[in-house]
Design a protein around this motif. Structure first.
Motif, PDB file in Angstrom:
ATOM      1  N   VAL A   8       0.865  -1.178   0.000  1.00  0.00           N
ATOM      2  CA  VAL A   8       0.000   0.000   0.000  1.00  0.00           C
ATOM      3  C   VAL A   8       0.899   1.223   0.000  1.00  0.00           C
ATOM      4  CG1 VAL A   8      -1.952  -1.072   1.195  1.00  0.00           C
ATOM      5  CG2 VAL A   8      -0.223   0.103   2.517  1.00  0.00           C
ATOM      6  N   TRP A   9       0.417   2.284  -0.619  1.00  0.00           N
ATOM      7  CA  TRP A   9       1.139   3.559  -0.584  1.00  0.00           C
ATOM      8  C   TRP A   9       0.552   4.343   0.579  1.00  0.00           C
ATOM      9  CZ3 TRP A   9       5.349   5.301  -3.057  1.00  0.00           C
ATOM     10  CH2 TRP A   9       5.673   6.647  -2.898  1.00  0.00           C
ATOM     11  N   HIS A  10       1.401   4.670   1.546  1.00  0.00           N
ATOM     12  CA  HIS A  10       0.922   5.373   2.734  1.00  0.00           C
ATOM     13  C   HIS A  10       1.966   6.386   3.178  1.00  0.00           C
ATOM     14  CE1 HIS A  10      -0.892   6.170   6.603  1.00  0.00           C
ATOM     15  NE2 HIS A  10       0.222   5.811   7.199  1.00  0.00           N
ATOM     16  N   ASP A  11       1.530   7.608   3.329  1.00  0.00           N
ATOM     17  CA  ASP A  11       2.358   8.670   3.877  1.00  0.00           C
ATOM     18  C   ASP A  11       3.692   8.819   3.141  1.00  0.00           C
ATOM     19  OD1 ASP A  11       2.739  10.761   5.644  1.00  0.00           O
ATOM     20  OD2 ASP A  11       3.687   9.516   7.176  1.00  0.00           O
ATOM     21  N   GLY A  12       3.628   8.783   1.802  1.00  0.00           N
ATOM     22  CA  GLY A  12       4.803   9.039   0.985  1.00  0.00           C
ATOM     23  C   GLY A  12       5.764   7.880   0.816  1.00  0.00           C
ATOM     24  N   ALA A  13       5.313   6.657   1.093  1.00  0.00           N
ATOM     25  CA  ALA A  13       6.192   5.492   0.947  1.00  0.00           C
ATOM     26  C   ALA A  13       5.353   4.250   0.656  1.00  0.00           C
ATOM     27  CB  ALA A  13       7.021   5.267   2.211  1.00  0.00           C
ATOM     28  N   ALA A  14       6.003   3.264   0.062  1.00  0.00           N
ATOM     29  CA  ALA A  14       5.357   1.967  -0.152  1.00  0.00           C
ATOM     30  C   ALA A  14       5.544   1.155   1.118  1.00  0.00           C
ATOM     31  CB  ALA A  14       5.971   1.250  -1.341  1.00  0.00           C
ATOM     32  N   CYS A  15       4.444   0.714   1.706  1.00  0.00           N
ATOM     33  CA  CYS A  15       4.492  -0.097   2.924  1.00  0.00           C
ATOM     34  C   CYS A  15       4.163  -1.531   2.553  1.00  0.00           C
ATOM     35  CB  CYS A  15       3.490   0.418   3.946  1.00  0.00           C
ATOM     36  SG  CYS A  15       3.826   2.083   4.517  1.00  0.00           S
ATOM     37  N   LEU A  16       4.954  -2.455   3.089  1.00  0.00           N
ATOM     38  CA  LEU A  16       4.697  -3.858   2.833  1.00  0.00           C
ATOM     39  C   LEU A  16       4.971  -4.681   4.066  1.00  0.00           C
ATOM     40  CD1 LEU A  16       7.875  -5.004   1.832  1.00  0.00           C
ATOM     41  CD2 LEU A  16       7.090  -3.574  -0.011  1.00  0.00           C
ATOM     42  N   MET A  17       4.388  -5.849   4.086  1.00  0.00           N
ATOM     43  CA  MET A  17       4.482  -6.728   5.234  1.00  0.00           C
ATOM     44  C   MET A  17       4.772  -8.144   4.751  1.00  0.00           C
ATOM     45  SD  MET A  17       2.675  -9.234   6.932  1.00  0.00           S
ATOM     46  CE  MET A  17       1.365  -9.193   5.788  1.00  0.00           C
ATOM     47  N   GLY A  18       5.557  -8.873   5.521  1.00  0.00           N
ATOM     48  CA  GLY A  18       5.828 -10.255   5.149  1.00  0.00           C
ATOM     49  C   GLY A  18       6.802 -10.928   6.082  1.00  0.00           C
ATOM     50  N   ASP A  19       7.364 -12.024   5.595  1.00  0.00           N
ATOM     51  CA  ASP A  19       8.337 -12.864   6.301  1.00  0.00           C
ATOM     52  C   ASP A  19       7.759 -13.619   7.487  1.00  0.00           C
ATOM     53  OD1 ASP A  19      10.378 -12.491   4.556  1.00  0.00           O
ATOM     54  OD2 ASP A  19      11.517 -11.099   5.797  1.00  0.00           O
ATOM     55  N   GLY A  20       6.452 -13.722   7.576  1.00  0.00           N
ATOM     56  CA  GLY A  20       5.847 -14.517   8.631  1.00  0.00           C
ATOM     57  C   GLY A  20       5.215 -15.757   8.038  1.00  0.00           C
ATOM     58  N   PRO A  21       4.786 -16.695   8.871  1.00  0.00           N
ATOM     59  CA  PRO A  21       4.128 -17.887   8.356  1.00  0.00           C
ATOM     60  C   PRO A  21       2.849 -17.531   7.607  1.00  0.00           C
ATOM     61  CG  PRO A  21       4.433 -18.006  10.756  1.00  0.00           C
ATOM     62  CD  PRO A  21       4.901 -16.671  10.310  1.00  0.00           C
ATOM     63  N   GLY A  22       2.721 -18.011   6.385  1.00  0.00           N
ATOM     64  CA  GLY A  22       1.552 -17.748   5.575  1.00  0.00           C
ATOM     65  C   GLY A  22       1.529 -16.388   4.918  1.00  0.00           C
ATOM     66  N   GLU A  23       2.580 -15.618   5.040  1.00  0.00           N
ATOM     67  CA  GLU A  23       2.643 -14.285   4.447  1.00  0.00           C
ATOM     68  C   GLU A  23       3.695 -14.266   3.341  1.00  0.00           C
ATOM     69  OE1 GLU A  23       0.386 -12.274   5.129  1.00  0.00           O
ATOM     70  OE2 GLU A  23      -0.327 -12.959   7.071  1.00  0.00           O
ATOM     71  N   PRO A  78       7.141  -2.772  15.942  1.00  0.00           N
ATOM     72  CA  PRO A  78       5.756  -3.107  16.273  1.00  0.00           C
ATOM     73  C   PRO A  78       5.202  -2.224  17.385  1.00  0.00           C
ATOM     74  CG  PRO A  78       7.037  -5.099  16.011  1.00  0.00           C
ATOM     75  CD  PRO A  78       8.008  -3.945  15.965  1.00  0.00           C
ATOM     76  N   SER A  79       3.954  -1.838  17.212  1.00  0.00           N
ATOM     77  CA  SER A  79       3.182  -1.024  18.156  1.00  0.00           C
ATOM     78  C   SER A  79       3.617   0.439  18.216  1.00  0.00           C
ATOM     79  CB  SER A  79       3.193  -1.645  19.565  1.00  0.00           C
ATOM     80  OG  SER A  79       2.640  -2.934  19.517  1.00  0.00           O
ATOM     81  N   GLN A 107       3.985 -10.013  16.231  1.00  0.00           N
ATOM     82  CA  GLN A 107       4.848 -11.038  16.810  1.00  0.00           C
ATOM     83  C   GLN A 107       5.729 -11.739  15.776  1.00  0.00           C
ATOM     84  OE1 GLN A 107       2.202 -13.696  18.801  1.00  0.00           O
ATOM     85  NE2 GLN A 107       1.844 -12.302  20.506  1.00  0.00           N
ATOM     86  N   GLU A 108       5.195 -11.995  14.563  1.00  0.00           N
ATOM     87  CA  GLU A 108       5.868 -12.897  13.638  1.00  0.00           C
ATOM     88  C   GLU A 108       6.349 -12.272  12.336  1.00  0.00           C
ATOM     89  OE1 GLU A 108       2.832 -15.807  13.016  1.00  0.00           O
ATOM     90  OE2 GLU A 108       3.093 -16.708  14.987  1.00  0.00           O
ATOM     91  N   CYS A 109       5.892 -11.068  11.984  1.00  0.00           N
ATOM     92  CA  CYS A 109       6.170 -10.520  10.656  1.00  0.00           C
ATOM     93  C   CYS A 109       6.974  -9.224  10.737  1.00  0.00           C
ATOM     94  CB  CYS A 109       4.861 -10.253   9.919  1.00  0.00           C
ATOM     95  SG  CYS A 109       3.867 -11.741   9.667  1.00  0.00           S
ATOM     96  N   ARG A 110       7.423  -8.810   9.571  1.00  0.00           N
ATOM     97  CA  ARG A 110       8.120  -7.534   9.434  1.00  0.00           C
ATOM     98  C   ARG A 110       7.246  -6.583   8.625  1.00  0.00           C
ATOM     99  NH1 ARG A 110      13.265  -8.729   6.248  1.00  0.00           N
ATOM    100  NH2 ARG A 110      13.742  -6.582   6.729  1.00  0.00           N
TER     101      ARG A 110
END
Length: 180
Positions: free
Chosen positions: A46-61, A98-99, A129-132
């Motif tokens: 997603v593009w948010h606040d002037g940057a591409a944000c991404l999530m991953g490296d967790g189980p099932g992601e 996180p948080s 807990q599990e992703c970046r």
């Protein structure tokens, strides 16, 4: 100055509209005809606040390429209508804690785009807990446009749907044809 603003607008609009971006670590050499695109990953974002944000490296992601906090990345964006490479831009990688308020804002945007989450509303706790969660902040245009198709075989993954067809399937299909 005007050209810099136009480049920034192109990066933002193209990245906002594209469902996928291809990301590789800045330390990987430019892809050529003989080098497969194994180092680049297609990632939802997603593009948010002037940057591409991404999530991953967790189980099932989604698996993220070798991106380190404070390092660089090269992002290639495709044209939504034609599907060809539109723009490539360099980015600074920022891993969100996180948080933190930045993490919360990015995750609020990401969870709306996450399709088929196995745990519904509990996914943000699992992500903590599990992703970046990464922000790819644009630092400018790369100026490089690789030549050739860059087509490569898919990377190995445990997520596969290719299985042998059931032995009874050909007989079932023949019966349906006979009934017509």
């Amino acid at each position: 100055m005007t050209e810099e603003l136009l480049d920034k607008a192109l990066v933002e609009e193209a990245t906002k509209k594209s469902g996928l971006i291809w990301v590789r670590s800045d330390g990987v050499p430019v892809l050529g005809a003989q080098s497969p695109a194994a180092s680049s990953r297609a990632l939802w974002h997603v593009w948010h606040d002037g940057a591409a944000c991404l999530m991953g490296d967790g189980p099932g992601e989604q698996p993220l390429p070798d991106l380190v906090d404070g390092g660089g990345a090269v992002v290639t964006v495709r044209s939504k209508d034609k599907g060809g490479r539109l723009v490539a831009w360099s980015a600074k990688v920022v891993e969100l804690t996180p948080s933190s308020p930045e993490w919360e804002a990015a995750v609020a945007e990401l969870k709306g785009k996450r399709l088929n989450a196995p745990d519904g509303e509990a996914m943000t706790a699992r992500w903590a807990q599990e992703c970046r969660v990464l922000r790819l902040e644009p630092t400018g245009m790369t100026g490089e446009q690789p030549t050739g198709s860059l087509a490569a075989p898919p990377l190995p993954t445990p997520a596969t749907t290719r299985q042998p067809i059931p032995a009874a399937l050909p007989r079932l299909l023949r019966r349906k044809r006979k009934r017509r």
